[in-house]
Motif scaffolding. Structure first.
Motif, PDB file in Angstrom:
ATOM      1  N   TYR A 160     -38.704  56.147  98.762  1.00  0.00           N
ATOM      2  CA  TYR A 160     -38.352  57.574  98.715  1.00  0.00           C
ATOM      3  C   TYR A 160     -39.170  58.351  97.689  1.00  0.00           C
ATOM      4  O   TYR A 160     -38.714  59.337  97.126  1.00  0.00           O
ATOM      5  CB  TYR A 160     -36.852  57.755  98.472  1.00  0.00           C
TER       6      TYR A 160
ATOM      7  N   PRO B  29     -41.433  61.118  96.487  1.00  0.00           N
ATOM      8  CA  PRO B  29     -41.637  62.449  97.088  1.00  0.00           C
ATOM      9  C   PRO B  29     -42.991  62.616  97.776  1.00  0.00           C
ATOM     10  O   PRO B  29     -43.057  63.154  98.889  1.00  0.00           O
ATOM     11  CB  PRO B  29     -41.491  63.392  95.890  1.00  0.00           C
ATOM     12  N   ALA B  30     -44.057  62.141  97.146  1.00  0.00           N
ATOM     13  CA  ALA B  30     -45.376  62.275  97.764  1.00  0.00           C
ATOM     14  C   ALA B  30     -45.464  61.451  99.043  1.00  0.00           C
ATOM     15  O   ALA B  30     -46.093  61.872 100.026  1.00  0.00           O
ATOM     16  CB  ALA B  30     -46.462  61.849  96.778  1.00  0.00           C
TER      17      ALA B  30
ATOM     18  N   ILE C 148     -42.915  60.685 101.036  1.00  0.00           N
ATOM     19  CA  ILE C 148     -42.099  61.364 102.045  1.00  0.00           C
ATOM     20  C   ILE C 148     -42.876  62.529 102.650  1.00  0.00           C
ATOM     21  O   ILE C 148     -42.872  62.737 103.868  1.00  0.00           O
ATOM     22  CB  ILE C 148     -40.780  61.861 101.422  1.00  0.00           C
ATOM     23  N   GLN C 149     -43.592  63.272 101.803  1.00  0.00           N
ATOM     24  CA  GLN C 149     -44.386  64.401 102.281  1.00  0.00           C
ATOM     25  C   GLN C 149     -45.511  63.932 103.194  1.00  0.00           C
ATOM     26  O   GLN C 149     -45.768  64.526 104.248  1.00  0.00           O
ATOM     27  CB  GLN C 149     -44.955  65.176 101.099  1.00  0.00           C
ATOM     28  N   LEU C 150     -46.170  62.846 102.800  1.00  0.00           N
ATOM     29  CA  LEU C 150     -47.242  62.300 103.622  1.00  0.00           C
ATOM     30  C   LEU C 150     -46.698  61.813 104.956  1.00  0.00           C
ATOM     31  O   LEU C 150     -47.297  62.033 106.011  1.00  0.00           O
ATOM     32  CB  LEU C 150     -47.946  61.158 102.884  1.00  0.00           C
ATOM     33  N   HIS C 151     -45.545  61.129 104.916  1.00  0.00           N
ATOM     34  CA  HIS C 151     -44.928  60.632 106.152  1.00  0.00           C
ATOM     35  C   HIS C 151     -44.614  61.778 107.110  1.00  0.00           C
ATOM     36  O   HIS C 151     -44.834  61.684 108.320  1.00  0.00           O
ATOM     37  CB  HIS C 151     -43.654  59.862 105.810  1.00  0.00           C
ATOM     38  N   ALA C 152     -44.099  62.879 106.575  1.00  0.00           N
ATOM     39  CA  ALA C 152     -43.792  64.044 107.403  1.00  0.00           C
ATOM     40  C   ALA C 152     -45.049  64.607 108.049  1.00  0.00           C
ATOM     41  O   ALA C 152     -45.050  64.985 109.229  1.00  0.00           O
ATOM     42  CB  ALA C 152     -43.096  65.109 106.570  1.00  0.00           C
ATOM     43  N   GLU C 153     -46.145  64.649 107.296  1.00  0.00           N
ATOM     44  CA  GLU C 153     -47.404  65.174 107.840  1.00  0.00           C
ATOM     45  C   GLU C 153     -47.968  64.227 108.902  1.00  0.00           C
ATOM     46  O   GLU C 153     -48.461  64.671 109.948  1.00  0.00           O
ATOM     47  CB  GLU C 153     -48.413  65.362 106.701  1.00  0.00           C
TER      48      GLU C 153
ATOM     49  N   ARG D  36     -45.930  64.746 111.996  1.00  0.00           N
ATOM     50  CA  ARG D  36     -46.262  66.034 112.626  1.00  0.00           C
ATOM     51  C   ARG D  36     -47.548  65.926 113.424  1.00  0.00           C
ATOM     52  O   ARG D  36     -47.630  66.361 114.577  1.00  0.00           O
ATOM     53  CB  ARG D  36     -46.414  67.119 111.551  1.00  0.00           C
TER      54      ARG D  36
END
Length: 202
Positions: free
Chosen positions: A174, A176-177, A179-184, A187
């Motif tokens: 978990y 933060p970086a 999680i952000q990469l996973h979201a990108e 997408r």
């Protein structure tokens, strides 16, 4: 990965992974399709590892395959439906003799492998049990991608081809970086997936 290596060789990319969760007594199904039809890869030489977290049997809507159907790429059509668990509702266009379908029952902790081009799907969960499965898609590093560049994670061996941007392992759970990469990554994958022209368009 030892078992995957026996099939694909020692240099392996994890291309995508997805949960398939069927709640008890629900109509959700997976239409008969070939994975490779929408992967936009230069070869169908990949596989999916389907890992059972719960008992997956006929009653709970286990995966079914049509034996020997991996030998050719078939035309697909998008048949979206509220209960179809596939994002595009991708379905083999030709009429399939469902009497040839073979159940792949699994107990919790077991897994099955299937070729990226074999016809497969699953029926609804008519049991009183939740059925959770996790599908992990692997390809050898020599396989490339058609269309926009994408990313994948090197999980074994080396990548001497550079067809994909290599995804880093998260530094911590978990993070933060991460999680952000996973979201990108998700997408971008969905953008490519939903706009891809089927391997053999109907």
């Amino acid at each position: 990965l030892d078992a995957v290596e026996d099939i694909l060789g020692g240099n392996i990319l994890l291309y995508h992974a997805q949960w398939f969760i069927k709640e008890p007594q629900t109509p959700d199904f997976v239409s008969l399709h070939q994975d490779s039809a929408y992967w936009s890869l230069t070869s169908s030489e990949g596989l999916s590892a389907w890992v059972a977290f719960d008992l997956s049997d006929h009653e709970s809507g286990c995966m079914q395959v049509i034996p020997d159907s991996h030998r050719e790429a078939l035309a697909h059509v998008d048949r979206k439906a509220p209960d179809n668990m596939l994002w595009r509702g991708q379905t083999v266009a030709a009429k399939i003799d469902k009497s040839k379908a073979v159940d792949i029952p699994l107990r919790p902790g077991e897994m099955s492998f299937h070729h990226a081009r074999i016809i497969h799907g699953s029926g609804p969960n008519t049991s009183n049990r939740r059925r959770i499965g996790y599908s992990i898609r692997y390809i050898p590093t020599w396989v490339g991608r058609q269309g926009p560049r994408d990313s994948a994670m090197l999980v074994r061996g080396v990548d001497n081809y550079g067809h994909f941007d290599l995804e880093p392992a998260p530094k911590a759970d978990y993070e933060p970086a991460g999680i952000q990469l996973h979201a990108e990554i998700n997408r971008r994958f969905m953008e490519h997936y939903t706009s891809a022209k089927p391997e053999h368009a109907a």
